[in-house]
Motif scaffolding. Structure first.
Motif, short mmCIF file in Angstrom:
data_model
loop_
_atom_site.label_atom_id
_atom_site.label_comp_id
_atom_site.label_asym_id
_atom_site.label_seq_id
_atom_site.Cartn_x
_atom_site.Cartn_y
_atom_site.Cartn_z
N LEU A 366 0.28 11.92 11.86
CA LEU A 366 -0.60 11.16 10.98
C LEU A 366 0.17 10.51 9.84
CD1 LEU A 366 -3.48 13.76 10.91
CD2 LEU A 366 -3.35 11.71 12.31
N THR A 367 1.21 11.21 9.37
CA THR A 367 2.04 10.63 8.31
C THR A 367 2.73 9.37 8.80
OG1 THR A 367 2.43 12.81 7.34
CG2 THR A 367 3.98 11.07 6.76
N ALA A 368 3.29 9.42 10.01
CA ALA A 368 3.96 8.25 10.57
C ALA A 368 2.99 7.09 10.73
CB ALA A 368 4.60 8.60 11.91
N LEU A 369 1.79 7.37 11.24
CA LEU A 369 0.81 6.31 11.47
C LEU A 369 0.30 5.74 10.15
CD1 LEU A 369 -0.23 5.18 14.12
CD2 LEU A 369 -2.29 6.56 13.87
N ALA A 370 0.11 6.60 9.16
CA ALA A 370 -0.34 6.11 7.85
C ALA A 370 0.71 5.18 7.23
CB ALA A 370 -0.63 7.29 6.93
N LYS A 371 1.98 5.53 7.36
CA LYS A 371 3.04 4.65 6.84
C LYS A 371 3.03 3.30 7.55
CE LYS A 371 6.29 8.26 5.37
NZ LYS A 371 7.62 8.88 5.62
N ILE A 399 2.86 16.09 2.23
CA ILE A 399 3.48 14.82 2.63
C ILE A 399 2.44 13.88 3.21
CG2 ILE A 399 5.16 13.77 4.18
CD1 ILE A 399 6.85 16.26 3.95
N LEU A 400 1.56 14.40 4.07
CA LEU A 400 0.53 13.55 4.67
C LEU A 400 -0.44 13.03 3.61
CD1 LEU A 400 -1.05 12.29 6.95
CD2 LEU A 400 -2.09 14.51 7.42
N CYS A 401 -0.92 13.91 2.75
CA CYS A 401 -1.88 13.47 1.72
C CYS A 401 -1.27 12.42 0.81
CB CYS A 401 -2.36 14.67 0.92
SG CYS A 401 -3.45 15.78 1.83
N ASN A 402 -0.02 12.61 0.40
CA ASN A 402 0.63 11.63 -0.46
C ASN A 402 0.88 10.33 0.27
OD1 ASN A 402 0.65 13.54 -2.50
ND2 ASN A 402 2.74 14.20 -2.10
N THR A 403 1.18 10.41 1.57
CA THR A 403 1.35 9.19 2.36
C THR A 403 0.03 8.44 2.48
OG1 THR A 403 3.13 10.24 3.62
CG2 THR A 403 2.13 8.27 4.57
N LEU A 404 -1.06 9.18 2.68
CA LEU A 404 -2.37 8.55 2.75
C LEU A 404 -2.72 7.86 1.43
CD1 LEU A 404 -4.37 11.28 4.69
CD2 LEU A 404 -3.80 9.00 5.52
N LEU A 405 -2.39 8.50 0.33
CA LEU A 405 -2.65 7.87 -0.97
C LEU A 405 -1.82 6.60 -1.13
CD1 LEU A 405 -2.78 11.01 -3.30
CD2 LEU A 405 -4.70 9.57 -2.61
N SER A 406 -0.56 6.65 -0.69
CA SER A 406 0.29 5.45 -0.76
C SER A 406 -0.24 4.36 0.16
CB SER A 406 1.72 5.81 -0.38
OG SER A 406 2.28 6.75 -1.27
N MET A 407 -0.74 4.76 1.33
CA MET A 407 -1.34 3.78 2.24
C MET A 407 -2.55 3.11 1.58
SD MET A 407 -3.19 4.46 5.92
CE MET A 407 -4.60 5.21 5.08
N CYS A 408 -3.36 3.91 0.89
CA CYS A 408 -4.52 3.34 0.19
C CYS A 408 -4.07 2.32 -0.85
CB CYS A 408 -5.34 4.45 -0.46
SG CYS A 408 -6.20 5.53 0.71
N ALA A 409 -2.94 2.59 -1.50
CA ALA A 409 -2.41 1.64 -2.47
C ALA A 409 -1.95 0.36 -1.77
CB ALA A 409 -1.24 2.26 -3.24
N ASP A 410 -1.37 0.50 -0.58
CA ASP A 410 -0.87 -0.67 0.14
C ASP A 410 -2.00 -1.58 0.61
OD1 ASP A 410 1.80 0.03 -0.13
OD2 ASP A 410 1.81 1.23 1.69
N VAL A 411 -3.10 -0.99 1.04
CA VAL A 411 -4.20 -1.79 1.61
C VAL A 411 -5.37 -1.95 0.66
CG1 VAL A 411 -3.56 -1.14 3.95
CG2 VAL A 411 -5.24 0.23 2.75
N GLY A 412 -5.29 -1.36 -0.54
CA GLY A 412 -6.33 -1.57 -1.55
C GLY A 412 -7.57 -0.73 -1.38
N LEU A 413 -7.45 0.48 -0.82
CA LEU A 413 -8.61 1.36 -0.62
C LEU A 413 -8.75 2.30 -1.83
CD1 LEU A 413 -8.09 2.25 3.16
CD2 LEU A 413 -9.53 0.45 2.18
N VAL A 414 -9.34 1.80 -2.89
CA VAL A 414 -9.43 2.58 -4.13
C VAL A 414 -10.41 3.74 -3.98
CG1 VAL A 414 -9.92 2.48 -6.60
CG2 VAL A 414 -8.87 0.52 -5.47
N ALA A 415 -11.59 3.47 -3.46
CA ALA A 415 -12.62 4.51 -3.37
C ALA A 415 -12.16 5.64 -2.46
CB ALA A 415 -13.92 3.91 -2.85
#
Length: 716
Positions: A366-371, A399-415
């Motif tokens: 999931l970390t790889a896919l989120a990145k 690592i996965l949770c932080n990657t997901l948060l970074s992914m949200c930053a990349d695509v603009g998913l604030v909520a």
């Protein structure tokens, strides 16, 4: 400029995964004939131009390796070696043992009961204690036994002491010190001790023990070499692993088994020795070796690191031929490889295939896919991944949770980011870990990118109050956020607070401060320069020199060269972007911005902005700041004007590409550039077929140039 290729569709991804791949001969026996080229979405239009003549800046690009001598530009990979002819009718000699070397173990009827008092005594000793006294006392007191243990008892003791490498070595030293003939010291005892050292990652002791075996005349068998090679790999002593692998053939003629081969493949891959990996793989396959999942994971990772799309196809083909279905480790390696080759569509299809095959993803999957989704800015797919995780209740680590948060930053998913972050902070967060400094940094980045300065500052303060020490990235994001909001004094206060706590700014933070200077007013600029001078005096000196109209071009060149040489390669272009912005925004001498731009071109930092074809000239401004983009365009138009004045041929059309700025957090270079065009009254208009592209014809530009010259004559 030609439009960028669209992301791979599901159909093209499926065609890759299930169509016959190319022949592996490209890797195993390369032939000097042309092969098809697969263009990734990251391929620039300048590269795709084909017959376009290089601009002057492109011709000067190699000079950056000598002018910026301290941080040379990385050279290209080694050329592919000349092909070697192989007789297909002659069988290849065996290079490995197809049967795993038999491991000796204590006889099944051996009991450890008589040794229990000794085992308890050894357990009670300190880690670094000498076991000789305890061992002597125990075996001398045994009735009917001499002062030496039996081989089976010695093997039991060594296996028992496996978790403690110091005690294992002490026991082995005691066995070696026994009188000659009292104990048959066999290879197996050294092998067990070597495994203890491997588990503890004690490479120097492991190699010293192997050299002792050679000095004592104890033969090194397949297990000895395999243990040494894998120990060196675990300790990242890759050169030593290769050295001992080569010794197997040269010195002792011992054939490696399949486990050793997989380990050496990984070592070669870690060293970047792609040709050696493929040659070794070919030799082993020719000997009848059936690669395991580890070997295929190594190949997938190697091709992914190299961005070799065809190589990943080769891995799929070989796995089908061998009849091995990918397990979770191979799927993870392939997903990471596809992410590095810029193939998000193929990664998505591979993930769906993985689910269909009944392979349960883990946190690394999931970390790889989120990145991948984050880099590709695939917001819809990111949301689907999010829903899939919720539905399947998939595991999550930090690592996965932080990657997901970074992914949200990349695509603009604030909520969605706020929902996950609040779950991590909740009192009963059993399924997710507690937030760490990377979690806070990712959330601060989301708020900062979204322009929510107050939320970013509030979270930063909460981080400090909770005893979580911010990292340099946290400070950089907060300062950048405050700079964009024109809250310059607060940005300086945050920096000064960090410096008091021992913060050591890096090149990225210095670049962030440069952008803050570009956005500040006169008094605020001096405030930021005062703080910047504490960490980078040369950068402040360069800004002072640029603002002084009395300083000549040679001095500007030397100062800029000094700053760029001391900076990391990845920040050199951003430095120049910010310096040009500073020159334009703070009323520096008019020629300064153009001088910095030309010097950056000379150093190869702006080498691929222009593309010239017979029918079209194009300018790519996507990697530039607003000020640098305006400067590059003005310089480009000056070139067009000079060519027209010299009555040289001009192309039929001109195009400028600024990017579409469709991302939620984008700053909008396209809109700023459109305003610049209106101010100059240049006859460029937005393209209807491609967002972020501005086009003009030769006739319109020539008419504008004629009017500009007439106006200049009248004004004169």
């Amino acid at each position: 400029m030609a439009p960028l290729p669209a992301p791979p569709t599901a159909a093209s991804a499926s065609a890759f995964l299930f169509s016959p791949p190319r022949s592996p001969s490209r890797y195993l026996h390369p032939k000097p004939k042309p092969t098809a080229t697969i263009l990734c979405s990251s391929t620039s239009a300048a590269t795709a131009a084909g017959s376009a003549s290089p601009s002057l800046s492109q011709q000067l690009e190699p000079l950056s390796r000598t002018l910026l001598h301290d941080k040379p530009t990385p050279i290209a990979d080694r050329p592919t070696p000349e092909p070697t002819w192989v007789n297909p009718t002659k069988p290849k000699p065996s290079v490995l043992s197809l049967r795993r070397h038999r491991r000796r173990s204590p006889p099944a009827n051996t009991s450890s009961t008589p040794l229990q008092p000794l085992l308890r005594a050894l357990r009670a000793l300190p880690e670094d204690a000498d076991l000789a006294g305890t061992l002597d006392a125990f075996f001398l007191q045994q009735q009917g036994q001499g002062a030496a243990p039996s081989p089976s008892d010695a093997l039991l003791l060594l296996n028992y002491l496996h978790p403690s490498w110091r005690k294992s070595l002490s026991l082995l030293a005691w066995l070696r010190a026994l009188p000659a003939g009292a104990f048959p010291l066999d290879t197996i005892f050294f092998n067990v001790a070597l495994k203890s050292l491997r588990a503890a990652r004690q490479w120097p002791h492991a190699e010293r023990l192997a050299l002792d075996m050679l000095d004592a005349g104890v033969p090194l068998d397949n297990i000895t070499y395999s243990t040494l090679i894998t120990a060196a790999r675990r300790c990242r002593q890759f050169a030593k692993a290769v050295e001992w692998f080569e010794r197997m053939y040269a010195a002792d003629g011992v054939l490696p088994d399949e486990v050793t081969y997989s380990a050496v493949l990984d070592v070669y891959a870690q060293l970047g020795m792609k040709e050696e990996v493929l040659a070794l793989f070919d030799r082993a396959r020719g000997s009848g070796w059936k690669p395991d999942h580890v070997a295929f994971a190594v190949l997938a990772k190697m091709f992914g690191e190299a961005g070799d799309y065809d190589g990943i196809q080769f891995v799929f083909k070989e796995m089908r031929e061998v009849g091995i279905k990918p397990n979770i480790f191979v799927y993870n390696a392939l997903l990471e490889a596809l992410g590095k080759t810029g193939k998000p569509g193929l990664a998505r299809n591979l993930f769906e295939e993985m689910i269909d095959q009944g392979v349960e993803p883990n946190a690394r999957t999931l970390t790889a896919l989120a990145k991948i989704y984050g880099r590709a800015r695939w917001g819809r797919d990111a949301l689907q991944l999010w829903d899939k995780m919720r539905e399947l209740k998939l595991p999550a680590d930090s690592i996965l949770c932080n990657t997901l948060l970074s992914m949200c930053a990349d695509v603009g998913l604030v909520a969605e980011a706020e929902q996950l972050f609040n779950e991590m902070k909740g009192p009963e967060c059993r399924d997710v870990p507690k937030p760490d400094k990377w979690s806070y940094t990712a959330m601060i980045n989301i708020y900062g990118s979204n322009g929510d300065t107050d939320s970013a500052l509030q979270l930063f303060a909460e981080m400090l109050k909770g005893g979580i020490e911010p990292n340099i990235m946290s400070y950089t994001i907060v300062i950048q956020c405050l700079g964009k909001a024109r809250r310059i004094q607060q940005a300086v206060e945050v920096l000064e607070s960090g410096l008091e706590k021992g913060l050591k700014p890096d090149d990225r933070l210095c670049g962030c401060l440069l952008s803050v200077i570009a956005l500040s007013s006169g008094e605020e600029m001096e405030m930021v320069l005062s703080s910047l001078e504490k960490v980078n005096q040369n950068l402040v000196k360069l800004i002072r020199v640029l603002g002084d109209a009395q300083v000549g071009g040679d001095d500007i060149t030397e100062e800029l060269k000094s700053v760029l040489n001391s900076a990391a390669p990845e920040v050199r272009r951003p430095y120049c972007n910010c310096l040009i912005d500073v020159c334009r925004n703070h009323g520096f001498p008019p020629q300064r911005a153009r001088e910095v731009f030309h010097l950056a071109q000379t150093y190869g930092l702006y080498s691929k902005l222009q593309s010239r074809k017979d029918e079209e000239w194009s300018l790519d401004l996507r990697s530039l700041s607003v000020g640098a983009a305006k400067t590059a365009f003005d310089d480009w138009m000056q070139t067009v004007s000079e060519r027209w004045a010299q009555q040289k041929d001009l192309p039929e059309s001109f195009s400028v590409y600024t990017g579409s700025s469709t991302h939620k957090f984008a700053q909008g270079l396209a809109s700023a550039f459109a305003a610049h065009l209106d101010q100059m009254a240049v006859p460029f208009h937005a393209s209807e077929s491609q967002a972020g592209s501005f086009i003009s014809s030769r006739d319109d530009l020539v008419s504008w140039l004629q009017m500009s010259r007439s106006s200049a004559v009248v004004a004169g």
